[in-house]
Scaffold this motif. Structure first.
Motif, mmCIF file in Angstrom:
data_model
loop_
_atom_site.group_PDB
_atom_site.id
_atom_site.type_symbol
_atom_site.label_atom_id
_atom_site.label_comp_id
_atom_site.label_asym_id
_atom_site.label_seq_id
_atom_site.Cartn_x
_atom_site.Cartn_y
_atom_site.Cartn_z
ATOM 1 N N ALA A 213 0.805 -1.223 0.000
ATOM 2 C CA ALA A 213 0.000 0.000 0.000
ATOM 3 C C ALA A 213 0.839 1.274 0.000
ATOM 4 O O ALA A 213 0.292 2.371 -0.010
ATOM 5 N N GLY A 214 2.158 1.152 -0.015
ATOM 6 C CA GLY A 214 3.006 2.331 0.075
ATOM 7 C C GLY A 214 3.243 3.052 -1.235
ATOM 8 O O GLY A 214 3.864 4.119 -1.259
ATOM 9 N N HIS A 215 2.726 2.504 -2.335
ATOM 10 C CA HIS A 215 2.979 3.121 -3.640
ATOM 11 C C HIS A 215 2.036 2.501 -4.676
ATOM 12 O O HIS A 215 1.339 1.523 -4.403
ATOM 13 N N GLY A 216 2.041 3.057 -5.883
ATOM 14 C CA GLY A 216 1.373 2.465 -7.042
ATOM 15 C C GLY A 216 -0.090 2.126 -6.838
ATOM 16 O O GLY A 216 -0.858 2.875 -6.224
ATOM 17 N N LEU A 217 -0.475 0.960 -7.368
ATOM 18 C CA LEU A 217 -1.866 0.529 -7.292
ATOM 19 C C LEU A 217 -2.349 0.395 -5.858
ATOM 20 O O LEU A 217 -3.498 0.723 -5.545
ATOM 21 N N GLY A 218 -1.496 -0.115 -4.978
ATOM 22 C CA GLY A 218 -1.891 -0.297 -3.587
ATOM 23 C C GLY A 218 -2.274 1.017 -2.935
ATOM 24 O O GLY A 218 -3.280 1.106 -2.215
ATOM 25 N N ALA B 9 0.743 -6.658 -3.159
ATOM 26 C CA ALA B 9 2.214 -6.546 -3.185
ATOM 27 C C ALA B 9 2.802 -7.441 -4.266
ATOM 28 O O ALA B 9 2.360 -8.578 -4.457
ATOM 29 N N GLY B 10 3.786 -6.910 -4.973
ATOM 30 C CA GLY B 10 4.411 -7.703 -6.037
ATOM 31 C C GLY B 10 5.786 -7.178 -6.396
ATOM 32 O O GLY B 10 6.111 -6.014 -6.139
ATOM 33 N N VAL B 11 6.596 -8.052 -6.975
ATOM 34 C CA VAL B 11 7.911 -7.660 -7.480
ATOM 35 C C VAL B 11 8.068 -8.205 -8.890
ATOM 36 O O VAL B 11 7.422 -9.194 -9.265
ATOM 37 N N VAL B 12 8.919 -7.556 -9.678
ATOM 38 C CA VAL B 12 9.158 -8.017 -11.042
ATOM 39 C C VAL B 12 10.624 -7.766 -11.403
ATOM 40 O O VAL B 12 11.199 -6.737 -11.040
ATOM 41 N N THR C 111 3.585 2.509 -14.147
ATOM 42 C CA THR C 111 4.054 2.674 -12.765
ATOM 43 C C THR C 111 5.576 2.759 -12.668
ATOM 44 O O THR C 111 6.107 3.034 -11.596
ATOM 45 N N GLY C 112 6.275 2.492 -13.766
ATOM 46 C CA GLY C 112 7.731 2.590 -13.757
ATOM 47 C C GLY C 112 8.464 1.329 -13.350
ATOM 48 O O GLY C 112 9.699 1.279 -13.383
#
Length: 300
Positions: free
Chosen positions: A44-49, A121-124, A223-224
């Motif tokens: 929730a600290g950035h982006g879609l969240g 939450a996710g990473v890529v 979102t970068g």
């Protein structure tokens, strides 16, 4: 043979349900009220969240915000409070099962039972198999899918007890189609889509139909996180557009949200079209982004 005969007998139902689905396309579905619900959002600290938290704050929900980034998390919480919602921020590492479980206990004790869980939450990592480090592969699965198991195991029992709640899985269009140089990411998102589908069926089998499920599968979002992405399916999606579709999907209890909707059509085509034609179609779709390539062809 008996199975195929039984299927044929279901054709009248197929016709009826198809007509029903077509009619529903022209009848707006009523949006449910979520006022007062306790909503937990990971990442929730950035982006879609962050944007999802803002929308739930406007709906007068009580927010529980998780992120590993303390600064971004506090900014999100402050804005949610400004929007008139109660917001509780917890610094949580979603790649750490024990951190998830201990944080879940704190949430239950300090806030209450979560009734809407948004696994966002996710990473890529944009690299081929050889350039993707082993710890990066492990973290991709820990955050993008294993965390969904731990959060759901922590908060689903209360929802099942009350036969009321909503589990939201933020997956990706990459959970339906293999994309070069996103091998770990695609694999984890395929797993996330499978998690959503199997959980939906399991809740139905346990007669807990009051606990709803929604899966979000968008194309590239601006979102970068992925550098210079492009595809002939259309321009980059703006985060606000995706979140608006997600919130509407949750409030209308939509099970699968494809953005753009053409992705849904492509997933159907993949099952019925010849493989060689699909190869041509994928070249036309022309998915591109900056990636690190570790495999080197030896020059003769």
């Amino acid at each position: 043979m008996r199975f195929f005969l039984d299927v044929l007998l279901l054709l009248p139902l197929l016709l009826i349900f198809t007509l029903e689905s077509l009619l529903k396309l022209f009848i707006p579905k009523k949006r449910k009220s979520v006022t007062g619900e306790i909503v937990l959002i990971t990442g929730a600290g950035h982006g879609l969240g962050r944007l999802t938290a803002f929308e739930f704050a406007k709906l007068k929900c009580k927010l529980v915000l998780w992120d590993i980034n303390k600064h971004g998390l506090e900014e999100t919480a402050d804005e949610c409070k400004r929007l008139g919602s109660k917001a509780h921020a917890f610094v949580v590492d979603c790649s750490d099962r024990e951190d998830i479980y201990s944080s879940a206990k704190k949430v239950k004790a300090e806030v209450g039972d979560v009734s809407i869980l948004v696994n966002n939450a996710g990473v890529v990592y944009t690299s081929d198999l050889f350039a993707t480090q082993d710890p990066q592969i492990e973290k991709t699965f820990e955050v993008n899918i294993l965390a969904h198991f731990w959060t759901t195991k922590a908060f689903l029992p209360a929802m099942m007890k009350n036969n009321h709640g909503h589990i939201v899985t933020v997956a990706s269009a990459a959970g339906h189609a293999g994309i070069p140089f996103l091998l770990a990411y695609c694999s984890s998102k395929f797993a996330a889509v499978g998690f959503h589908k199997a959980l939906t069926e399991e809740l139905a089998a346990l007669k807990r139909t009051g606990v709803k499920t929604t899966c979000l599968c968008p194309n590239f979002i601006n979102t970068g996180f992925i550098k210079n992405p492009s595809t002939s399916l259309g321009p980059l999606l703006e985060p606000e557009e995706v979140v608006n579709r997600l919130i509407n999907g949750i409030l209308t209890e939509q099970k699968m949200i494809f953005i753009p909707s053409s992705i849904n059509f492509l997933t159907v085509l993949e099952r019925i079209l010849p493989e060689r034609f699909l190869a041509v179609l994928k070249r036309k779709i022309n998915v591109r982004f900056d990636a690190v390539i570790g495999y080197k062809v030896n020059e003769q």
